[in-house]
Enzyme design. Structure first.
Site, short mmCIF file in Angstrom:
data_model
loop_
_atom_site.label_atom_id
_atom_site.label_comp_id
_atom_site.label_asym_id
_atom_site.label_seq_id
_atom_site.Cartn_x
_atom_site.Cartn_y
_atom_site.Cartn_z
N CYS A 8 0.86 -1.17 0.00
CA CYS A 8 0.00 0.00 0.00
C CYS A 8 0.91 1.23 0.00
O CYS A 8 2.12 1.10 0.16
CB CYS A 8 -0.88 -0.02 1.24
SG CYS A 8 -2.54 0.60 0.96
N CYS A 80 -4.47 -0.53 -2.52
CA CYS A 80 -4.88 0.87 -2.63
C CYS A 80 -4.90 1.41 -4.05
O CYS A 80 -5.05 2.62 -4.24
CB CYS A 80 -3.96 1.73 -1.79
SG CYS A 80 -2.26 1.75 -2.36
#
Length: 135
Positions: A8, A80
């Protein structure tokens, strides 16, 4: 045993929760670690919401992807949408997925929902690996 990297942007919440679930759900089935495009610190909200789910991630630390070698991992999961920013060698692993989950850091009230989405996806991931090894 498959080695999984959860990645992420800052390795502070989503990837940390995924690492916690994968270590618990996939214990003895997968090796797992998480990292970020940059390092920060594990968000207290992530620690608290995982504690509510019975998993302690308080000892986990934020790490950068550059600390690892892509060839040491079979699977890379972006949480993400940061897959477009990963170095090419990370995108060409045996499996690459981009789950594109909402960022609870910007809306702390959604931490429980995002946590539960991560638990469901990690559970499916571990189950798919078991099916693949049997088949």
């Amino acid at each position: 045993m498959k080695r999984v990297m959860f990645v992420c942007k800052k390795n502070s919440a989503r990837s940390q929760m995924a690492e916690g679930f994968a270590k618990t759900i996939g214990q003895g089935k997968i090796e797992v670690i998480s990292s970020g495009l940059e390092a920060s610190q594990v968000r207290p909200e992530a620690i608290a919401t995982m504690k509510d789910a019975g998993i302690d991630i308080s000892a986990q630390t934020s790490k950068t992807l550059s600390e690892f070698k892509s060839e040491n991992f079979d699977m890379v999961i972006s949480l993400c949408g940061c897959g477009v920013n990963l170095p090419p060698e990370w995108l060409t692993r045996e499996v690459f997925e981009d789950w594109q989950l909402d960022d609870p850091a910007e809306q702390p009230e959604i931490f429980p929902r995002v946590r539960d989405e991560i638990r469901e996806r990690v559970t499916r991931l571990v189950e798919s690996l078991q099916v693949a090894s049997v088949g």
